[in-house]
Design a protein around this motif. Sequence first.
Motif, PDB file in Angstrom:
ATOM      1  N   TYR A  68      35.433  40.993  35.121  1.00 49.21           N
ATOM      2  CA  TYR A  68      34.155  41.688  34.904  1.00 49.21           C
ATOM      3  C   TYR A  68      33.292  41.612  36.164  1.00 49.21           C
ATOM      4  O   TYR A  68      32.739  42.619  36.626  1.00 49.21           O
ATOM      5  CB  TYR A  68      33.450  41.056  33.697  1.00 49.21           C
ATOM      6  CG  TYR A  68      31.983  41.370  33.595  1.00 49.21           C
ATOM      7  CD1 TYR A  68      31.544  42.651  33.222  1.00 49.21           C
ATOM      8  CD2 TYR A  68      31.017  40.403  33.874  1.00 49.21           C
ATOM      9  CE1 TYR A  68      30.192  42.940  33.130  1.00 49.21           C
ATOM     10  CE2 TYR A  68      29.664  40.681  33.781  1.00 49.21           C
ATOM     11  CZ  TYR A  68      29.244  41.944  33.415  1.00 49.21           C
ATOM     12  OH  TYR A  68      27.911  42.232  33.335  1.00 49.21           O
ATOM     13  N   CYS A  69      33.216  40.414  36.751  1.00 47.88           N
ATOM     14  CA  CYS A  69      32.379  40.231  37.933  1.00 47.88           C
ATOM     15  C   CYS A  69      32.939  41.004  39.134  1.00 47.88           C
ATOM     16  O   CYS A  69      32.189  41.615  39.892  1.00 47.88           O
ATOM     17  CB  CYS A  69      32.259  38.738  38.252  1.00 47.88           C
ATOM     18  SG  CYS A  69      31.207  38.385  39.655  1.00 47.88           S
ATOM     19  N   MET A  70      34.270  40.999  39.292  1.00 44.93           N
ATOM     20  CA  MET A  70      34.871  41.729  40.422  1.00 44.93           C
ATOM     21  C   MET A  70      34.661  43.241  40.276  1.00 44.93           C
ATOM     22  O   MET A  70      34.558  43.944  41.272  1.00 44.93           O
ATOM     23  CB  MET A  70      36.367  41.401  40.553  1.00 44.93           C
ATOM     24  CG  MET A  70      36.668  40.106  41.279  1.00 44.93           C
ATOM     25  SD  MET A  70      35.807  39.863  42.854  1.00 44.93           S
ATOM     26  CE  MET A  70      36.426  41.236  43.826  1.00 44.93           C
ATOM     27  N   GLU A  71      34.594  43.705  39.045  1.00 41.62           N
ATOM     28  CA  GLU A  71      34.334  45.128  38.836  1.00 41.62           C
ATOM     29  C   GLU A  71      32.945  45.494  39.367  1.00 41.62           C
ATOM     30  O   GLU A  71      32.770  46.512  40.034  1.00 41.62           O
ATOM     31  CB  GLU A  71      34.419  45.422  37.333  1.00 41.62           C
ATOM     32  CG  GLU A  71      35.153  46.698  36.999  1.00 41.62           C
ATOM     33  CD  GLU A  71      35.332  46.823  35.494  1.00 41.62           C
ATOM     34  OE1 GLU A  71      36.236  46.127  34.972  1.00 41.62           O
ATOM     35  OE2 GLU A  71      34.566  47.566  34.870  1.00 41.62           O
ATOM     36  N   ILE A 114      31.324  43.819  41.665  1.00 41.96           N
ATOM     37  CA  ILE A 114      31.330  43.646  43.126  1.00 41.96           C
ATOM     38  C   ILE A 114      31.990  44.849  43.808  1.00 41.96           C
ATOM     39  O   ILE A 114      31.492  45.353  44.819  1.00 41.96           O
ATOM     40  CB  ILE A 114      32.022  42.308  43.494  1.00 41.96           C
ATOM     41  CG1 ILE A 114      31.070  41.153  43.151  1.00 41.96           C
ATOM     42  CG2 ILE A 114      32.442  42.271  44.957  1.00 41.96           C
ATOM     43  CD1 ILE A 114      31.671  39.774  43.270  1.00 41.96           C
ATOM     44  N   MET A 115      33.105  45.301  43.252  1.00 45.56           N
ATOM     45  CA  MET A 115      33.776  46.471  43.843  1.00 45.56           C
ATOM     46  C   MET A 115      32.829  47.670  43.811  1.00 45.56           C
ATOM     47  O   MET A 115      32.708  48.415  44.777  1.00 45.56           O
ATOM     48  CB  MET A 115      35.071  46.797  43.083  1.00 45.56           C
ATOM     49  CG  MET A 115      36.237  45.857  43.371  1.00 45.56           C
ATOM     50  SD  MET A 115      36.672  45.738  45.112  1.00 45.56           S
ATOM     51  CE  MET A 115      37.173  47.422  45.443  1.00 45.56           C
ATOM     52  N   LYS A 116      32.148  47.831  42.682  1.00 41.60           N
ATOM     53  CA  LYS A 116      31.269  48.993  42.506  1.00 41.60           C
ATOM     54  C   LYS A 116      30.054  48.925  43.441  1.00 41.60           C
ATOM     55  O   LYS A 116      29.671  49.927  44.037  1.00 41.60           O
ATOM     56  CB  LYS A 116      30.819  49.029  41.040  1.00 41.60           C
ATOM     57  CG  LYS A 116      30.050  50.263  40.674  1.00 41.60           C
ATOM     58  CD  LYS A 116      29.810  50.321  39.169  1.00 41.60           C
ATOM     59  CE  LYS A 116      28.505  51.055  38.899  1.00 41.60           C
ATOM     60  NZ  LYS A 116      27.825  50.578  37.705  1.00 41.60           N
ATOM     61  N   LYS A 117      29.479  47.726  43.604  1.00 43.07           N
ATOM     62  CA  LYS A 117      28.191  47.633  44.306  1.00 43.07           C
ATOM     63  C   LYS A 117      28.264  47.132  45.745  1.00 43.07           C
ATOM     64  O   LYS A 117      27.361  47.393  46.529  1.00 43.07           O
ATOM     65  CB  LYS A 117      27.236  46.763  43.489  1.00 43.07           C
ATOM     66  CG  LYS A 117      26.980  47.375  42.109  1.00 43.07           C
ATOM     67  CD  LYS A 117      25.914  46.658  41.321  1.00 43.07           C
ATOM     68  CE  LYS A 117      25.680  47.373  39.997  1.00 43.07           C
ATOM     69  NZ  LYS A 117      24.540  46.843  39.251  1.00 43.07           N
ATOM     70  N   TRP A 118      29.303  46.363  46.099  1.00 48.68           N
ATOM     71  CA  TRP A 118      29.375  45.826  47.459  1.00 48.68           C
ATOM     72  C   TRP A 118      30.442  46.536  48.302  1.00 48.68           C
ATOM     73  O   TRP A 118      30.309  46.636  49.507  1.00 48.68           O
ATOM     74  CB  TRP A 118      29.716  44.327  47.478  1.00 48.68           C
ATOM     75  CG  TRP A 118      28.758  43.424  46.777  1.00 48.68           C
ATOM     76  CD1 TRP A 118      27.595  43.769  46.137  1.00 48.68           C
ATOM     77  CD2 TRP A 118      28.879  42.001  46.636  1.00 48.68           C
ATOM     78  NE1 TRP A 118      26.999  42.665  45.596  1.00 48.68           N
ATOM     79  CE2 TRP A 118      27.757  41.561  45.884  1.00 48.68           C
ATOM     80  CE3 TRP A 118      29.817  41.060  47.063  1.00 48.68           C
ATOM     81  CZ2 TRP A 118      27.560  40.211  45.561  1.00 48.68           C
ATOM     82  CZ3 TRP A 118      29.623  39.725  46.744  1.00 48.68           C
ATOM     83  CH2 TRP A 118      28.504  39.304  46.001  1.00 48.68           C
ATOM     84  N   ILE A 119      31.515  46.960  47.675  1.00 51.45           N
ATOM     85  CA  ILE A 119      32.657  47.456  48.457  1.00 51.45           C
ATOM     86  C   ILE A 119      32.704  48.990  48.473  1.00 51.45           C
ATOM     87  O   ILE A 119      32.690  49.614  49.540  1.00 51.45           O
ATOM     88  CB  ILE A 119      33.996  46.889  47.907  1.00 51.45           C
ATOM     89  CG1 ILE A 119      33.960  45.347  47.873  1.00 51.45           C
ATOM     90  CG2 ILE A 119      35.188  47.405  48.717  1.00 51.45           C
ATOM     91  CD1 ILE A 119      33.947  44.655  49.205  1.00 51.45           C
ATOM     92  N   ASN A 120      32.773  49.583  47.297  1.00 48.57           N
ATOM     93  CA  ASN A 120      32.975  51.040  47.242  1.00 48.57           C
ATOM     94  C   ASN A 120      31.941  51.878  47.999  1.00 48.57           C
ATOM     95  O   ASN A 120      32.307  52.913  48.557  1.00 48.57           O
ATOM     96  CB  ASN A 120      33.099  51.508  45.788  1.00 48.57           C
ATOM     97  CG  ASN A 120      34.401  51.015  45.164  1.00 48.57           C
ATOM     98  OD1 ASN A 120      35.350  50.681  45.888  1.00 48.57           O
ATOM     99  ND2 ASN A 120      34.453  50.938  43.848  1.00 48.57           N
ATOM    100  N   PRO A 121      30.668  51.473  48.069  1.00 51.35           N
ATOM    101  CA  PRO A 121      29.730  52.303  48.822  1.00 51.35           C
ATOM    102  C   PRO A 121      30.046  52.375  50.321  1.00 51.35           C
ATOM    103  O   PRO A 121      29.620  53.302  51.005  1.00 51.35           O
ATOM    104  CB  PRO A 121      28.380  51.617  48.598  1.00 51.35           C
ATOM    105  CG  PRO A 121      28.544  50.817  47.366  1.00 51.35           C
ATOM    106  CD  PRO A 121      29.985  50.393  47.343  1.00 51.35           C
ATOM    107  N   TYR A 122      30.781  51.371  50.844  1.00 49.47           N
ATOM    108  CA  TYR A 122      30.990  51.291  52.295  1.00 49.47           C
ATOM    109  C   TYR A 122      32.436  51.462  52.736  1.00 49.47           C
ATOM    110  O   TYR A 122      32.709  51.817  53.859  1.00 49.47           O
ATOM    111  CB  TYR A 122      30.499  49.921  52.812  1.00 49.47           C
ATOM    112  CG  TYR A 122      29.096  49.617  52.393  1.00 49.47           C
ATOM    113  CD1 TYR A 122      28.021  50.276  52.993  1.00 49.47           C
ATOM    114  CD2 TYR A 122      28.824  48.698  51.378  1.00 49.47           C
ATOM    115  CE1 TYR A 122      26.719  50.024  52.594  1.00 49.47           C
ATOM    116  CE2 TYR A 122      27.524  48.433  50.975  1.00 49.47           C
ATOM    117  CZ  TYR A 122      26.478  49.101  51.579  1.00 49.47           C
ATOM    118  OH  TYR A 122      25.200  48.858  51.182  1.00 49.47           O
ATOM    119  N   ILE A 123      33.353  51.123  51.849  1.00 56.73           N
ATOM    120  CA  ILE A 123      34.756  50.998  52.255  1.00 56.73           C
ATOM    121  C   ILE A 123      35.614  52.043  51.546  1.00 56.73           C
ATOM    122  O   ILE A 123      35.541  52.189  50.326  1.00 56.73           O
ATOM    123  CB  ILE A 123      35.292  49.579  51.922  1.00 56.73           C
ATOM    124  CG1 ILE A 123      34.399  48.500  52.554  1.00 56.73           C
ATOM    125  CG2 ILE A 123      36.745  49.411  52.374  1.00 56.73           C
ATOM    126  CD1 ILE A 123      34.410  48.466  54.064  1.00 56.73           C
TER     127      ILE A 123
END
Length: 415
Positions: free
Chosen positions: A31-34, A36-45
């Motif tokens: 749940y937490c990684m979802e 993080i992926m949505k808010k920290w990673i996907n916008p930039y990577i």
Amino acid sequence: PRHTALLSSRAMSKIACPPITYIKGEEMTAYCMELIMKKWINPYIDTSKWEYFDLSCVSRDNTEDKCLHDAVASGAKLKAIFKEPTVTPTEKQKKLLGLKKTWGSPNGAMRKGWNGITISRDTIHIEGMELGFKRPVLFERHAVGGEYGAGWKAVGPGKLTTMFSPADGSAPLKVDERTLPDESSVAVVYHNPLDNVPDLAHIFFARCLEAKVTPYVVTKKTVFKWQEGFWAAMKKVFDEHYLEKFKKAGLLAKVGNELPHLISDAATMQIIRWTDGGFGMAAHNYDGDMLTDEVAQVHRSPGFITSNLIGKAADGSMIKEFEASHGTVADMWEAHKRGEETSLNPLGMVEALIGAMNHAAGLHGGHKELLTFTATMRQVIHKAMVSGKGTRDLCGPTGLTTEAFVDYVAMALDA
Ligand code: NAD
């Protein structure tokens, strides 16, 4: 517009990340990684080259474990793997989830499929915040052999003979013979494979040299004579390739200018006493399992220790799997489902994701922008933790919830 500093050189386009194998688990950490992926990673990577595998119990059950075999094959191909914690189902979970069976731990298949040599576990440090050890502690746990692969039987009184038949067809060898007088005994057979110990030695000593820490080889060879082979293989590599370099770096001055050996029971005491850190330990599989849990405890939390499986592909290149050392944080998942607040510290998982991304960057020719991004993300997380905006395990009751911490870091990344 997104974080201009992070995306400067490419206008507003995302940074391409080379392929990694992403293994999804379940419960609170998934749940937490979802988030993080949505808010920290996907916008930039740009993660479009990543391959995803769902290793939740239900997915393993539905696919008859094909998902595990596919994930192992993908990891062997891409060589950079991130794994979320997974549940190895108990009888109770089997009933609860309606599974066909209690699927085994996926770790064995991974260690085998990726030719596992060592599980590296290092302390994570946050500048400006004191955890358990002041300087890094590096650990190398032999990834194969020992008690884990033991064959055993419960037996009554009698004679126990262990025979070895060489593969070349030469005469069988008696390994051991003994009389068991008790009404009830357990007979156990295991072995320690030694072929990959020189690889483990190179990984360990190179890492210790780079981190400027003193390496110790930990065994109980004084009493368990069969452990001499591990020590001898480590020492041979050390004396041939590293002794002079370590001497020059002044890392052996306090240990008589040679590779130190530490008896495993003494190691359990020293881990508590040597809180200045600045040492490395390499040990057999089970000893490594126990000692790294102790290191994690002294260093405040399993959230502050990495866990990376290093294997070797047929072409000699390194396969690396990165994961947090903790489990799925099931207690918080139950609380979350009851609608209560939770506060999960994601640093161990994010360090693992950063490790996989950076390793993929190295395999595919650098990707400087990606390395800048991961370094910035780490800095932003550390800064939040140091300034009291961390999770509750660090900051006490005023710390942020799981969601609020993810949002806080997302905002800082976007600033
Ligand atoms: P756990 O590590 O999930 O939790 C142990 C305790 O530490 C809990 O109280 C938890 O709240 C706390 N904790 C752990 N990580 C934390 C974090 N990042 N932030 C804040 N608190 C944290 O271990 P467990 O409860 O024994 O196991 C739960 C499940 O995880 C089990 O199903 C087990 O099979 C699985 N597991 C998986 C792995 C793996 O995939 N590598 C490893 C261990 C356990």
